[in-house]
Design a protein around this motif. Structure first.
Motif, PDB file in Angstrom:
ATOM      1  N   UNK A  94       0.818  -1.207   0.000  1.00 29.24           N
ATOM      2  CA  UNK A  94       0.000   0.000   0.000  1.00 29.24           C
ATOM      3  C   UNK A  94       0.854   1.260   0.000  1.00 29.24           C
ATOM      4  N   UNK A  95       2.072   1.186   0.543  1.00 35.73           N
ATOM      5  CA  UNK A  95       2.990   2.322   0.443  1.00 35.73           C
ATOM      6  C   UNK A  95       3.379   2.552  -1.023  1.00 35.73           C
ATOM      7  N   UNK A  96       3.573   1.469  -1.757  1.00 36.47           N
ATOM      8  CA  UNK A  96       3.884   1.582  -3.186  1.00 36.47           C
ATOM      9  C   UNK A  96       2.679   2.122  -3.947  1.00 36.47           C
ATOM     10  N   UNK A  97       1.488   1.648  -3.576  1.00 39.80           N
ATOM     11  CA  UNK A  97       0.263   2.137  -4.225  1.00 39.80           C
ATOM     12  C   UNK A  97       0.127   3.647  -4.046  1.00 39.80           C
ATOM     13  N   UNK A  98       0.478   4.147  -2.867  1.00 37.83           N
ATOM     14  CA  UNK A  98       0.417   5.595  -2.641  1.00 37.83           C
ATOM     15  C   UNK A  98       1.258   6.336  -3.672  1.00 37.83           C
ATOM     16  N   UNK A  99       2.440   5.824  -3.957  1.00 41.75           N
ATOM     17  CA  UNK A  99       3.303   6.456  -4.963  1.00 41.75           C
ATOM     18  C   UNK A  99       2.659   6.381  -6.342  1.00 41.75           C
ATOM     19  N   UNK A 100       2.013   5.252  -6.649  1.00 42.21           N
ATOM     20  CA  UNK A 100       1.342   5.108  -7.954  1.00 42.21           C
ATOM     21  C   UNK A 100       0.198   6.109  -8.085  1.00 42.21           C
ATOM     22  N   UNK A 101      -0.573   6.243  -7.017  1.00 47.72           N
ATOM     23  CA  UNK A 101      -1.710   7.171  -7.052  1.00 47.72           C
ATOM     24  C   UNK A 101      -1.218   8.603  -7.226  1.00 47.72           C
ATOM     25  N   UNK A 102      -0.181   8.973  -6.495  1.00 50.16           N
ATOM     26  CA  UNK A 102       0.334  10.334  -6.552  1.00 50.16           C
ATOM     27  C   UNK A 102       0.926  10.672  -7.918  1.00 50.16           C
ATOM     28  N   UNK A 103       1.442   9.659  -8.612  1.00 46.52           N
ATOM     29  CA  UNK A 103       2.101   9.923  -9.892  1.00 46.52           C
ATOM     30  C   UNK A 103       1.262   9.523 -11.108  1.00 46.52           C
ATOM     31  N   UNK A 104      -0.011   9.159 -10.886  1.00 46.97           N
ATOM     32  CA  UNK A 104      -0.885   8.803 -11.999  1.00 46.97           C
ATOM     33  C   UNK A 104      -1.164  10.049 -12.850  1.00 46.97           C
ATOM     34  N   UNK A 105      -1.202   9.935 -14.180  1.00 48.42           N
ATOM     35  CA  UNK A 105      -1.244   8.718 -15.010  1.00 48.42           C
ATOM     36  C   UNK A 105       0.117   8.165 -15.410  1.00 48.42           C
ATOM     37  N   UNK A 106       1.203   8.845 -15.023  1.00 49.38           N
ATOM     38  CA  UNK A 106       2.517   8.335 -15.400  1.00 49.38           C
ATOM     39  C   UNK A 106       2.790   6.941 -14.876  1.00 49.38           C
ATOM     40  N   UNK A 107       2.298   6.637 -13.666  1.00 46.39           N
ATOM     41  CA  UNK A 107       2.556   5.330 -13.049  1.00 46.39           C
ATOM     42  C   UNK A 107       1.862   4.190 -13.776  1.00 46.39           C
ATOM     43  N   UNK A 108       0.882   4.511 -14.609  1.00 51.13           N
ATOM     44  CA  UNK A 108       0.141   3.447 -15.315  1.00 51.13           C
ATOM     45  C   UNK A 108       1.056   2.590 -16.170  1.00 51.13           C
ATOM     46  N   UNK A 109       2.166   3.154 -16.602  1.00 50.90           N
ATOM     47  CA  UNK A 109       3.122   2.381 -17.404  1.00 50.90           C
ATOM     48  C   UNK A 109       3.677   1.195 -16.619  1.00 50.90           C
ATOM     49  N   UNK A 110       3.659   1.299 -15.290  1.00 48.38           N
ATOM     50  CA  UNK A 110       4.205   0.232 -14.446  1.00 48.38           C
ATOM     51  C   UNK A 110       3.180  -0.864 -14.198  1.00 48.38           C
TER      52      UNK A 110
END
Length: 278
Positions: A94-110
């Motif tokens: 969930x700590x990683x998910x927080x980073x994904x949410x904060x950096x969306x839509x760029x994180x979608x590539x991951x």
């Protein structure tokens, strides 16, 4: 609004009935089945459109829940060390998910590959079920589960009304344009008020003082918001508004469970921490 309120009241009545009358094993089975339905809907978010494949995905999740309950002996003498390892792993996720949410839509590539989302569903859905089943082993465990459900629901209610009438500045517009900072504040106010009421009017954990009890509630609610945002992010990427339509005014089962997916493991970890069992 009418459908939303009626559905919410019906769900609340059902939860009270289940917690009041079902023994631990039966309640654990009901929890697992409800989350398996959420898994069926999650399969759609990973672009699995075939009904048989979605059913298979839900059954696989159900099997993993059963395997976890058996392996960690959650309905008996719990294998605490290895189980806590799983819960800590969920916390890292969930700590990683927080980073994904904060950096969306760029994180979608991951994370946006359908296979990855399908695998992610295992981490999203199975650990909270195991956490809830573990809670059932506590004294008054059924009511600890009820408290968690009611805590998250009170936060959702507070966030809805504060956000509807006062929400101007958006919390995370690229992920969920409907959520606002005032909604977050309203959710924390409502859930903290509920925690206070529960502490004074209902039996809390033995020896647990007020401040730690309320702080556990606040942190749990913050993670429940993260769970909600995570599902919103995945739905946005999949081009869907709701995970399903089974609950009038609310969407799908997963739309109600999303907050619990992050909240349940964190709630359990925090309880054990302040009770000195970690």
């Amino acid at each position: 609004m009418k459908n939303r309120i009626l559905t919410g009241l019906a769900a609340a009545a059902l939860v009270v009935a289940l917690v009041s009358f079902l023994p631990a094993v039966a309640l654990a089975s009901v929890i697992a089945m409800i989350f398996a339905v959420g898994g069926y809907e999650w399969a759609s978010l990973s672009t699995i459109n075939s009904r048989p494949l979605k059913i298979l995905y839900a059954l696989v999740l159900l099997g993993l829940m059963g395997a976890g309950i058996h392996y960690f002996q959650l309905l008996g003498e719990v294998n605490v060390a290895s189980f806590m390892g799983l819960m800590h792993l969920a916390g890292v996720f969930w700590a990683i998910v927080l980073l994904w949410v904060m950096s969306y839509p760029g994180s979608a590539a991951i994370w946006s590959h359908p296979l990855f989302i399908g695998c992610m569903g295992v981490i999203v859905i199975v650990p909270p079920v195991l956490a809830l089943v573990y809670l059932l082993q506590f004294s008054m465990g059924n009511w600890l589960v009820f408290y968690l459900v009611a805590l998250v629901s009170s936060a959702d209610t507070g966030a809805y009304f504060f956000g509807k009438f006062l929400g101007k500045k958006k919390l995370c517009p690229k992920v969920s344009p409907g959520k606002s900072w005032m909604g977050l504040v309203g959710g924390l106010i409502a859930s903290s008020a509920f925690s206070l009421a529960w502490y004074y009017l209902s039996p809390a954990l033995p020896g647990l003082s007020l401040v730690p009890f309320v702080l556990v509630g606040i942190v749990t609610v913050l993670f429940s918001v993260l769970g909600d945002l995570m599902e919103s992010m995945v739905k946005r990427q999949a081009g869907k508004k709701d995970s399903g339509s089974i609950l009038p005014g609310h969407g799908g089962i997963m739309d109600r469970l999303d907050s619990m997916t992050a909240a349940a493991p964190i709630y359990l970890l925090l309880l054990l921490l302040i009770m000195g069992q970690q």
